[in-house]
Design an enzyme around this catalytic site. Structure first.
Site, short mmCIF file in Angstrom:
data_model
loop_
_atom_site.label_atom_id
_atom_site.label_comp_id
_atom_site.label_asym_id
_atom_site.label_seq_id
_atom_site.Cartn_x
_atom_site.Cartn_y
_atom_site.Cartn_z
N TYR A 237 0.98 -1.10 -0.02
CA TYR A 237 0.02 -0.34 0.45
C TYR A 237 0.98 1.58 0.12
O TYR A 237 1.65 1.39 0.54
CB TYR A 237 -0.70 0.14 1.15
CG TYR A 237 -1.58 1.42 1.32
CD1 TYR A 237 -2.43 1.47 0.69
CD2 TYR A 237 -1.36 1.80 2.29
CE1 TYR A 237 -3.22 3.16 0.89
CE2 TYR A 237 -2.13 3.36 2.79
CZ TYR A 237 -2.34 4.04 1.57
OH TYR A 237 -3.08 5.16 1.62
N LYS B 110 5.64 9.22 3.22
CA LYS B 110 5.93 9.73 4.92
C LYS B 110 6.82 9.30 5.20
O LYS B 110 7.44 9.70 6.01
CB LYS B 110 4.30 8.59 4.93
CG LYS B 110 2.77 9.13 4.40
CD LYS B 110 3.07 10.40 4.59
CE LYS B 110 1.38 10.54 4.26
NZ LYS B 110 1.12 12.35 4.75
N SER C 205 -4.92 13.16 7.18
CA SER C 205 -5.52 12.44 6.31
C SER C 205 -6.89 12.41 6.12
O SER C 205 -8.05 12.61 6.77
CB SER C 205 -5.46 10.63 6.09
OG SER C 205 -3.87 10.86 7.37
N CYS D 104 -8.77 14.88 5.27
CA CYS D 104 -9.54 16.72 5.66
C CYS D 104 -9.81 17.35 4.82
O CYS D 104 -9.48 18.65 5.03
CB CYS D 104 -9.35 17.00 6.75
SG CYS D 104 -9.63 15.88 8.55
N ASP E 288 0.32 17.91 0.10
CA ASP E 288 0.30 17.32 1.48
C ASP E 288 1.62 17.40 2.18
O ASP E 288 1.71 16.84 4.06
CB ASP E 288 0.69 15.50 0.93
CG ASP E 288 0.42 14.49 1.87
OD1 ASP E 288 -0.21 14.91 2.79
OD2 ASP E 288 0.66 13.59 2.37
N ARG F 217 -7.46 5.21 -4.52
CA ARG F 217 -6.34 6.75 -4.82
C ARG F 217 -6.08 6.86 -6.19
O ARG F 217 -6.13 5.65 -6.95
CB ARG F 217 -5.19 6.00 -3.74
CG ARG F 217 -5.10 5.88 -2.46
CD ARG F 217 -5.14 7.06 -1.69
NE ARG F 217 -5.20 7.25 -0.03
CZ ARG F 217 -4.43 8.19 0.87
NH1 ARG F 217 -4.06 9.45 0.44
NH2 ARG F 217 -4.88 8.08 2.07
C1 OXD Z 1 -1.97 10.57 4.95
C2 OXD Z 1 -1.77 10.42 2.21
O1 OXD Z 1 -2.54 9.08 4.90
O2 OXD Z 1 -1.29 11.38 2.55
O3 OXD Z 1 -1.67 11.28 4.59
O4 OXD Z 1 -2.02 9.09 1.92
MN MN Z 2 -1.35 13.01 4.41
#
Ligand code: OXD
Ligand code: MN
Length: 595
Positions: free
Chosen positions: A206, A215, A257, A259, A284, A376
């Site tokens: 994922y 991340k 995430s 929002c 992001d 996604r």
């Molecule tokens: C998250 C993303 O989960 O940006 O924050 O994918």
């Molecule tokens: Mn994110």
């Protein structure tokens, strides 16, 4: 017999070459393939991925260059409970992270990696986070056995030869290892070793767990490096707002995430705000540094968007819809019989049939979702119609305002401004939101999510707050800090604010505050918009609803809020800066003083 390094390495970097050899041996890879990021390579890998069933091609006329992928049914979101910060001293990971001793983590994850690439190719994916040629970028190399990951990484980061050139002979790169292994959820671990600048991710495919530039590097490892080097790596979108006079002010916004960061970053002004334009810099992640001019400057280190599909349509986000018409990878959405895709909340009627995210035949009567709620799209940022001409400026853009926001049905007003930087850091530190499907676990539970970094801060959260406070002292012209909440509801559970494009009205107040031209009134929690300082024309929201409901500061709700914050602040322990506690007590005093 292993065919390690059948190609001549395209670099003389011995640190890189010997590390690849070591990992390829550990994983038992059958072959090693260096990725150069070229178009020819994209074509070749796409054909390979289609052939071996990792992805499916979509209709080349309707969705040129687009691919469709499905992850395993139990592998559809970030796994926070299996994500570890592995520091020698447990204290350095702090109370908000799962910790594992580095020796144990290398041993456990190494046990899963061992032999996991037998019969598979190990792809070497060098990448730049940030703008090539800039002194603000970081280089990573991801070794992966997933062609899906390679194809996603080439969208999300500047990948291939450009990164090797940038790296030269230096040993300074993040060493990322990813193996799908057997995708067994019981053998899944996402381990970060900030002291070694290393990430090992096993047992998942994922995006949030395996696109290691995002991340893992650009937030968890980068936040650690940022503290060491004096800058901030944040879970923030960056947007430029151009007013009818042609002035552009940049705002950075941290939201948990799902929002609406992507929608906010690509916002289309409502018809009644003619003359305004919104420029997308990032959706992001923001890397923030103090410039020579004493302002805070932000760079989006990514090159693509990994956005949530459900709910995206030509009303909520026309720019995203235009971005994903080509060269996009769709994951866990519904595939229509005509080779296009669909998700809940897309334009038009649902299709009469399709293949759902689980690979099963689906009709609107199935009683199940066609697309996973965390499905996604991965799309190049350069394709976004609202992409800012400054998005690849190596200096970044100067930030006038920072907004923190969460998903809260009650308590938090539509918008308010902090009294100063320190109070703003407190607002970020005590932020909260209802959980969503971006991570596994229960949805809709209010949890503290400081600066929207709860799952992403790579070190002790108390030291992180201290770093924010210290940064404030270094910024001569700091941005103003605000808190927003688009999700407040009335007593019938209906959203009070229309959101989406209309959020520009709130951002307009924010940037006008930064310019010193909008009015505000002081309240116990911060500065609220003065009457009629937010233009509501065309929203359908009345001045009365704004004043009495959207901007209401309910004393009882706020005292409960402060009490619920205490629990989190206590959990931070000794590392909690005294300034944050002082702000907390001052808020309670102001509430009790009845202001
Ligand atoms: C998250 C993303 O989960 O940006 O924050 O994918
Ligand atoms: Mn994110």
């Amino acid at each position: 017999m292993l065919k390690i390094m059948p190609q001549k390495p395209p670099t003389k970097n011995t640190h890189l070459i010997s590390w690849i050899e070591e990992i390829a041996r550990l994983c038992g890879a059958e072959a090693v393939q260096w990725c150069d990021g070229s178009e020819a390579e994209r074509k070749r890998l796409t054909e390979l991925a289609v052939e071996c069933g990792e992805v499916e091609a979509l209709d080349p006329q309707k969705l040129p260059g687009c691919l469709y992928g499905r992850s395993a049914a139990h592998d559809v979101a970030r796994v926070e409970h299996l994500t570890y910060i592995c520091t020698r001293d447990k204290k350095d990971a702090g109370p908000t992270n799962h910790w594992m001793d580095p020796r144990e983590a290398y041993e456990k994850a190494g046990g899963i990696l061992k032999g996991s690439m037998r019969g598979r190719t190990l792809y070497v994916v060098p990448f730049v986070m940030g703008i090539p040629g800039s002194s603000f970028n970081k280089i990573g190399v991801e070794l992966t056995d997933s062609v899906y990951v390679v194809l996603n990484m080439r969208i999300m980061a500047r990948m291939g030869s450009v990164a090797l050139k940038e790296l030269g002979d230096s040993p300074n790169f993040t060493r990322g290892v990813h193996s799908k292994a057997d995708l067994d959820p019981a053998r899944r671990m996402i381990c970060h070793f900030p002291e070694d600048n290393t990430i090992w991710s096993v047992g998942s495919n994922y995006g949030g767990n395996v696109l290691l530039g995002k991340k893992c590097l650009a937030l968890r490892i980068a936040s650690w490096l940022g503290r060491k080097e004096g800058w901030l790596a944040e879970h923030m979108m960056i947007v430029g707002i151009e007013n009818p006079e042609g002035e552009i002010a940049y705002v950075a916004g941290a939201f948990p995430s799902q929002c609406g960061k992507t929608n906010l970053a690509m916002l289309t002004p409502p018809p009644s705000m003619a003359g305004y334009r919104v420029w997308t810099v990032g959706d992001d992640i923001a890397w923030l540094r103090v410039g020579d001019d004493g302002r805070l400057w932000a760079v989006n280190p990514e090159a693509g968007f990994f956005g949530v599909a459900p709910g995206t349509n030509s009303k909520t986000n026309p720019n995203a819809m235009a971005t994903i018409r080509r060269n996009t990878i769709f994951t866990n959405v519904l595939k229509r019989p005509d080779g296009t895709v669909w998700w809940e909340g897309m334009d038009g009627e649902p299709p009469t049939e399709g293949i759902d995210w689980l690979g099963k035949k689906w009709t609107p009567d199935s009683g199940t979702k066609g697309a996973h709620p965390n499905s996604r799209f991965t799309a190049p940022a350069s394709q976004c119609p609202s992409i800012s001409p400054e998005w690849e400026n190596p200096q970044g853009v100067p930030i006038s305002a920072i907004v923190f926001g969460g998903r809260r049905a009650t308590t938090e007003p539509l918008v308010y401004q902090s009294f100063n930087w320190r109070h703003g850091v407190y607002l970020g530190a005590t932020m909260s939101s209802e959980t969503t499907s971006a991570a596994t676990g229960k949805v809709g539970v209010v949890r503290r999510d400081p600066m929207a970094m709860l799952p992403f801060c790579g070190y002790h959260v108390g030291d992180y707050f201290g770093h924010w406070l210290a940064m404030g002292k270094k910024i001569k012209h700091p941005p103003l800090i605000f808190h927003v909440n688009w999700f407040r509801m009335d007593s019938h559970g209906k959203f009070l604010w229309p959101g989406f494009g209309e959020n520009l009205r709130v951002l307009r107040w924010v940037i006008e505050r930064a310019k010193g031209t909008a009015g505000a009134v002081e309240s116990a929690i911060g500065y609220l918009p003065a009457a009629r300082s937010i233009d509501l024309g065309g929203t359908g929201v009345s001045e009365e609803t704004l004043e009495r409901e959207l901007l209401r500061v309910d004393k009882k709700e706020w005292v409960d809020e402060v009490i619920s914050q205490s629990e989190f602040l206590r959990s931070v322990g000794e590392a909690l800066p005294a300034e944050i506690l002082e702000e907390h007590h001052a808020l309670l005093r102001r509430l009790e003083g009845g202001k």
